[in-house]
Scaffold this motif. Structure first.
Motif, PDB file in Angstrom:
ATOM      1  N   GLU A  86       0.986  -1.047   0.053  1.00  0.00           N
ATOM      2  CA  GLU A  86      -0.061  -0.003   0.158  1.00  0.00           C
ATOM      3  C   GLU A  86       0.834   1.220  -0.252  1.00  0.00           C
ATOM      4  O   GLU A  86       0.839   1.987   0.949  1.00  0.00           O
ATOM      5  N   PRO A  87       1.406   1.444  -1.170  1.00  0.00           N
ATOM      6  CA  PRO A  87       2.408   2.580  -1.268  1.00  0.00           C
ATOM      7  C   PRO A  87       1.744   3.955  -0.755  1.00  0.00           C
ATOM      8  O   PRO A  87       2.511   4.929  -0.316  1.00  0.00           O
ATOM      9  N   GLU A  88       0.550   4.199  -1.302  1.00  0.00           N
ATOM     10  CA  GLU A  88      -0.234   5.525  -1.029  1.00  0.00           C
ATOM     11  C   GLU A  88      -0.268   5.688   0.527  1.00  0.00           C
ATOM     12  O   GLU A  88      -0.127   6.895   1.091  1.00  0.00           O
ATOM     13  N   TYR A  89      -0.920   4.483   1.213  1.00  0.00           N
ATOM     14  CA  TYR A  89      -1.038   4.630   2.498  1.00  0.00           C
ATOM     15  C   TYR A  89       0.408   4.923   3.322  1.00  0.00           C
ATOM     16  O   TYR A  89       0.287   5.911   4.119  1.00  0.00           O
ATOM     17  N   SER A  90       1.442   4.410   3.079  1.00  0.00           N
ATOM     18  CA  SER A  90       2.732   4.600   3.485  1.00  0.00           C
ATOM     19  C   SER A  90       3.247   5.862   3.256  1.00  0.00           C
ATOM     20  O   SER A  90       3.725   6.518   4.260  1.00  0.00           O
ATOM     21  N   ALA A  91       2.978   6.690   2.145  1.00  0.00           N
ATOM     22  CA  ALA A  91       3.138   8.102   1.927  1.00  0.00           C
ATOM     23  C   ALA A  91       2.559   8.855   2.856  1.00  0.00           C
ATOM     24  O   ALA A  91       2.894   9.781   3.369  1.00  0.00           O
ATOM     25  N   LEU A  92       1.097   8.514   3.208  1.00  0.00           N
ATOM     26  CA  LEU A  92       0.342   9.307   4.021  1.00  0.00           C
ATOM     27  C   LEU A  92       0.926   9.426   5.527  1.00  0.00           C
ATOM     28  O   LEU A  92       1.017  10.355   6.205  1.00  0.00           O
ATOM     29  N   LEU A  93       1.275   8.095   5.803  1.00  0.00           N
ATOM     30  CA  LEU A  93       1.935   8.002   6.974  1.00  0.00           C
ATOM     31  C   LEU A  93       2.987   8.708   7.358  1.00  0.00           C
ATOM     32  O   LEU A  93       3.352   9.427   8.331  1.00  0.00           O
ATOM     33  N   LEU A  94       3.924   8.863   6.316  1.00  0.00           N
ATOM     34  CA  LEU A  94       5.158   9.695   6.338  1.00  0.00           C
ATOM     35  C   LEU A  94       4.995  11.055   6.267  1.00  0.00           C
ATOM     36  O   LEU A  94       5.715  11.951   6.325  1.00  0.00           O
ATOM     37  N   SER A  95       3.487  11.640   6.177  1.00  0.00           N
ATOM     38  CA  SER A  95       3.157  13.071   6.258  1.00  0.00           C
ATOM     39  C   SER A  95       3.166  13.536   7.648  1.00  0.00           C
ATOM     40  O   SER A  95       3.117  14.823   7.870  1.00  0.00           O
ATOM     41  N   CYS A  96       3.288  12.442   8.521  1.00  0.00           N
ATOM     42  CA  CYS A  96       3.310  13.125  10.013  1.00  0.00           C
ATOM     43  C   CYS A  96       4.586  13.061  10.813  1.00  0.00           C
ATOM     44  O   CYS A  96       5.362  11.810  10.670  1.00  0.00           O
ATOM     45  N   PRO A  97       4.936  14.120  11.123  1.00  0.00           N
ATOM     46  CA  PRO A  97       6.489  14.066  11.656  1.00  0.00           C
ATOM     47  C   PRO A  97       6.776  12.867  12.801  1.00  0.00           C
ATOM     48  O   PRO A  97       7.973  12.509  12.751  1.00  0.00           O
ATOM     49  N   ASP A  98       5.731  12.803  13.722  1.00  0.00           N
ATOM     50  CA  ASP A  98       6.192  11.837  14.779  1.00  0.00           C
ATOM     51  C   ASP A  98       6.265  10.478  14.343  1.00  0.00           C
ATOM     52  O   ASP A  98       7.152   9.687  14.678  1.00  0.00           O
ATOM     53  N   ILE A  99       5.523  10.016  13.212  1.00  0.00           N
ATOM     54  CA  ILE A  99       5.591   8.687  12.628  1.00  0.00           C
ATOM     55  C   ILE A  99       6.957   8.649  11.840  1.00  0.00           C
ATOM     56  O   ILE A  99       7.821   7.750  11.620  1.00  0.00           O
ATOM     57  N   VAL A 100       7.572   9.836  11.088  1.00  0.00           N
ATOM     58  CA  VAL A 100       8.782   9.749  10.440  1.00  0.00           C
ATOM     59  C   VAL A 100       9.744   9.338  11.462  1.00  0.00           C
ATOM     60  O   VAL A 100      10.620   8.469  11.119  1.00  0.00           O
ATOM     61  N   ARG A 101       9.733  10.153  12.888  1.00  0.00           N
ATOM     62  CA  ARG A 101      10.694  10.077  13.870  1.00  0.00           C
ATOM     63  C   ARG A 101      10.692   8.443  14.403  1.00  0.00           C
ATOM     64  O   ARG A 101      11.657   7.648  14.438  1.00  0.00           O
ATOM     65  N   TRP A 102       9.356   7.568  14.343  1.00  0.00           N
ATOM     66  CA  TRP A 102       9.139   6.454  14.657  1.00  0.00           C
ATOM     67  C   TRP A 102       9.913   5.418  13.583  1.00  0.00           C
ATOM     68  O   TRP A 102      10.724   4.609  14.053  1.00  0.00           O
ATOM     69  N   GLU A 103       9.528   5.779  12.583  1.00  0.00           N
ATOM     70  CA  GLU A 103      10.224   5.003  11.312  1.00  0.00           C
ATOM     71  C   GLU A 103      11.650   4.977  11.137  1.00  0.00           C
ATOM     72  O   GLU A 103      12.348   4.058  11.305  1.00  0.00           O
ATOM     73  N   PHE A 104      12.276   6.120  11.419  1.00  0.00           N
ATOM     74  CA  PHE A 104      13.580   6.516  11.497  1.00  0.00           C
ATOM     75  C   PHE A 104      14.358   5.510  12.594  1.00  0.00           C
ATOM     76  O   PHE A 104      15.197   4.838  12.363  1.00  0.00           O
ATOM     77  N   GLU A 105      13.740   5.701  13.770  1.00  0.00           N
ATOM     78  CA  GLU A 105      14.351   5.173  14.904  1.00  0.00           C
ATOM     79  C   GLU A 105      14.124   3.420  14.728  1.00  0.00           C
ATOM     80  O   GLU A 105      14.954   2.763  14.954  1.00  0.00           O
ATOM     81  N   ARG A 106      13.305   3.033  14.030  1.00  0.00           N
ATOM     82  CA  ARG A 106      12.866   1.360  13.794  1.00  0.00           C
ATOM     83  C   ARG A 106      13.999   1.120  12.752  1.00  0.00           C
ATOM     84  O   ARG A 106      14.739  -0.012  13.000  1.00  0.00           O
ATOM     85  N   HIS A 107      14.322   1.929  11.809  1.00  0.00           N
ATOM     86  CA  HIS A 107      15.213   1.591  10.706  1.00  0.00           C
ATOM     87  C   HIS A 107      16.538   1.751  11.385  1.00  0.00           C
ATOM     88  O   HIS A 107      17.545   0.874  10.883  1.00  0.00           O
ATOM     89  N   LEU A 108      16.971   2.488  12.229  1.00  0.00           N
ATOM     90  CA  LEU A 108      18.255   2.530  12.902  1.00  0.00           C
ATOM     91  C   LEU A 108      18.417   1.277  13.732  1.00  0.00           C
ATOM     92  O   LEU A 108      19.609   0.761  13.799  1.00  0.00           O
ATOM     93  N   GLU A 109      17.321   0.763  14.394  1.00  0.00           N
ATOM     94  CA  GLU A 109      17.480  -0.568  15.259  1.00  0.00           C
ATOM     95  C   GLU A 109      17.738  -1.746  14.306  1.00  0.00           C
ATOM     96  O   GLU A 109      18.736  -2.409  14.570  1.00  0.00           O
ATOM     97  N   TYR A 110      17.209  -1.654  13.099  1.00  0.00           N
ATOM     98  CA  TYR A 110      17.390  -2.561  12.103  1.00  0.00           C
ATOM     99  C   TYR A 110      18.516  -2.727  11.888  1.00  0.00           C
ATOM    100  O   TYR A 110      19.601  -3.824  11.643  1.00  0.00           O
ATOM    101  N   TRP A 111      19.369  -1.489  11.459  1.00  0.00           N
ATOM    102  CA  TRP A 111      20.459  -1.457  11.138  1.00  0.00           C
ATOM    103  C   TRP A 111      21.577  -1.926  12.075  1.00  0.00           C
ATOM    104  O   TRP A 111      22.618  -2.735  11.828  1.00  0.00           O
TER     105      TRP A 111
END
Length: 114
Positions: A86-111
């Motif tokens: 669902e790329p459209e849904y994922s793009a809408l999620l990333l319109s929220c700054p706190d969700i971007v921060r959440w995703e960034f932290e999860r991707h750092l944990e993945y790394w």
């Protein structure tokens, strides 16, 4: 338009307007999403959707390992809300700054795990 809110671990991270989905050439209202971890059985994120009258849309379970359980695949970002199908849904999620921060932290944990 519909409003979708995002709660992770009972913390509000934002909301956005969501259009109807096109499924089999028909407009369908979007459902609310509950992210379920298949390892621990927790619903770790809730994304309720409401219509213009404030009525809640039905719930749909989305797969997605919680941030404590990375799952069997080396490509799984545990705790990520993004849905590849669902790329459209994922793009809408990333319109929220706190969700971007959440995703960034999860991707750092993945790394760090790799």
């Amino acid at each position: 338009m519909y409003e979708q809110s995002v709660y992770i671990e009972d913390r509000f991270l934002g909301s956005f307007c969501r259009p109807a989905n096109i499924i089999h050439a028909e407009r369908q209202p979007p459902n609310s999403y509950a992210y379920f971890c298949p390892t621990c059985g927790e619903v770790w994120a809730r994304c309720p959707t409401t219509d213009n009258n404030g009525e809640s849309r039905p719930w749909q379970i989305q797969g997605g390992y919680c941030r404590l359980h990375p799952g069997p695949s080396q490509f799984t970002v545990a705790g990520s809300l993004l849905l590849a199908w669902e790329p459209e849904y994922s793009a809408l999620l990333l319109s929220c700054p706190d969700i971007v921060r959440w995703e960034f932290e999860r991707h750092l944990e993945y790394w760090d795990r790799r």
